[in-house]
Design an enzyme around this catalytic site. Structure first.
Site, PDB file in Angstrom:
ATOM      1  N   ASP A  38      29.698 -24.906  39.984  1.00  0.00           N
ATOM      2  CA  ASP A  38      31.048 -24.357  40.594  1.00  0.00           C
ATOM      3  C   ASP A  38      30.989 -24.647  42.056  1.00  0.00           C
ATOM      4  OD1 ASP A  38      32.424 -23.477  38.220  1.00  0.00           O
ATOM      5  OD2 ASP A  38      31.068 -21.894  38.201  1.00  0.00           O
ATOM      6  N   ASP A 182      35.875 -22.036  30.283  1.00  0.00           N
ATOM      7  CA  ASP A 182      35.114 -21.494  31.262  1.00  0.00           C
ATOM      8  C   ASP A 182      35.579 -20.143  31.750  1.00  0.00           C
ATOM      9  OD1 ASP A 182      33.388 -21.505  33.376  1.00  0.00           O
ATOM     10  OD2 ASP A 182      34.558 -23.029  34.599  1.00  0.00           O
TER      11      ASP A 182
HETATM   12  C1  DX5 Z   1      34.627 -19.003  37.406  1.00  0.00           C
HETATM   13  C2  DX5 Z   1      33.614 -20.334  37.336  1.00  0.00           C
HETATM   14  C3  DX5 Z   1      32.850 -20.208  36.019  1.00  0.00           C
HETATM   15  C4  DX5 Z   1      31.758 -19.239  36.010  1.00  0.00           C
HETATM   16  C5  DX5 Z   1      31.742 -18.845  34.392  1.00  0.00           C
HETATM   17  O1  DX5 Z   1      35.321 -19.245  38.697  1.00  0.00           O
HETATM   18  O2  DX5 Z   1      34.413 -21.390  37.378  1.00  0.00           O
HETATM   19  O3  DX5 Z   1      32.312 -21.454  35.978  1.00  0.00           O
HETATM   20  O4  DX5 Z   1      30.646 -19.322  36.719  1.00  0.00           O
HETATM   21  O5  DX5 Z   1      30.839 -17.817  34.523  1.00  0.00           O
HETATM   22  P1  DX5 Z   1      30.832 -16.496  33.589  1.00  0.00           P
HETATM   23  O6  DX5 Z   1      30.374 -17.206  32.019  1.00  0.00           O
HETATM   24  O7  DX5 Z   1      29.755 -15.430  33.907  1.00  0.00           O
HETATM   25  O8  DX5 Z   1      32.352 -15.975  33.425  1.00  0.00           O
HETATM   26 ZN    ZN Z   2      33.199 -23.107  36.359  1.00  0.00          ZN
END
Ligand code: DX5
Ligand code: ZN
Length: 225
Positions: A38, A182
Site C-alpha cells: 500500500d 481489499d
Molecule cells: C487499506 C489498504 C489495505 C489494508 C488491508 O487502505 O488498502 O491493503 O492493508 O488490510 P486489512 O486486511 O487489515 O483490512
Molecule cells: Zn491495499
C-alpha cells in the site's frame, strides 16, 4: 459463481516495518501468491505508508509477485518509479486521476499488469468500459488508508454485478481479469467476497495476527468450498 482458484496477497501494511525484509520472506514462506504493498500520500487518504524505495527493498528480499496499490493523487507521475523498483502489478484509484485510460495503457506498455481500484462508495455502473484495459479490478471493502478495519458488506453487490458482466463476456480476453477485494478480509468475509465473485483476496490484519500465517493463507484460499 467463478470456478477460478482463489489467490491471496498478504498486505505488508500490517507487517513490522522495522524488519521489512524478514517480513517479506515470511510472507513468501507462508505460501502467499503476492505481497500487496500500500502506497499512501497523506492527501488521497489521510495516512502515509511506503514508497518506491521500500518496494525496491522488498523486491531484493524475496521472489514474490509485487502487487502495488497506489492510494495517491496523480498516479501516472509515479508509475515509472514503482516499476523501476520492482512492481509486477500496479493498481491505482479511479477517483485519483482524470487520466484513467492513459495510466492503464502506460502500465501495460511497460509490460506490467494494470489494476483499477474503486472506493466503497464509488458507483461501478460504467466499469465495463475499462475492462479491455485492465488486468484487475480492485474493490475496497473498507475506507482506504488504514489496516484492521471492518469489512463493508454492501460492496459485495458491486462485486457480483462486475462478475456477472465479465461472465457475459465469456470467451473474450476480458474474462481473464481478476476481481480483487481489499479490506477487512478474514475467513468469514472472504467467503462473502468469493461468493459474490471475487477471486483475489488481500489480507493484512488477519494474516499478521494469526500464529500460523501459512495455515491462515490456506484457510482463506479454501473459503470458496
Ligand atoms: C487499506 C489498504 C489495505 C489494508 C488491508 O487502505 O488498502 O491493503 O492493508 O488490510 P486489512 O486486511 O487489515 O483490512
Ligand atoms: Zn491495499
Amino acid at each position: 459463481m467463478p470456478e477460478a482458484k482463489v489467490q491471496v496477497a498478504a498486505s505488508i501494511l500490517s507487517a513490522d516495518f522495522g524488519h521489512l525484509a524478514d517480513e517479506a520472506k515470511r510472507i513468501e514462506d507462508a505460501g502467499a501468491d503476492a505481497i500487496h504493498i500500500d502506497v499512501m500520500d497523506g492527501h488521497f487518504v489521510p495516512n502515509f505508508s511506503l514508497g518506491a524505495r521500500a518496494v525496491e527493498a522488498i523486491h531484493r528480499s524475496c521472489n514474490l509477485f509485487l502487487d502495488v496499490h497506489l492510494m495517491i493523487y496523480n498516479p501516472f507521475d509515479y508509475v515509472e518509479s514503482f516499476i523501476a523498483a520492482g512492481a509486477d502489478q500496479i493498481t491505482f484509484h479511479f477517483e485519483a486521476t482524470e487520466n484513467v485510460e492513459d495510466a492503464l495503457k502506460f502500465i501495460r506498455k511497460c509490460g506490467k499488469k494494470a489494476g483499477l481500484a474503486f472506493n466503497p462508495e464509488t458507483s461501478s455502473s460504467f466499469i465495463s468500459s475499462f475492462f479491455h484495459r485492465c488486468d484487475l479490478i480492485l474493490f475496497l471493502t473498507v475506507h482506504p488508508g488504514f489496516g484492521g478495519q471492518r469489512f463493508l458488506k454492501d460492496v459485495a453487490k458491486k462485486i457480483q454485478t462486475t462478475r456477472e458482466l465479465l461472465e457475459r463476456m465469456q470467451g473474450r480476453k476480458e474474462h481473464a481479469m481478476d476481481i480483487q477485494v481489499d479490506g477487512g478480509i478474514n475467513p468469514e468475509t472472504a467467503r462473502i467476497a468469493v461468493r459474490a465473485g471475487a477471486n483475489y483476496l488481500v489480507s493484512g490484519h488477519y494474516l499478521f495476527s494469526q500464529p500460523n500465517m501459512k495455515a491462515a493463507i490456506e484457510q482463506l484460499k479454501g473459503c470458496a468450498s
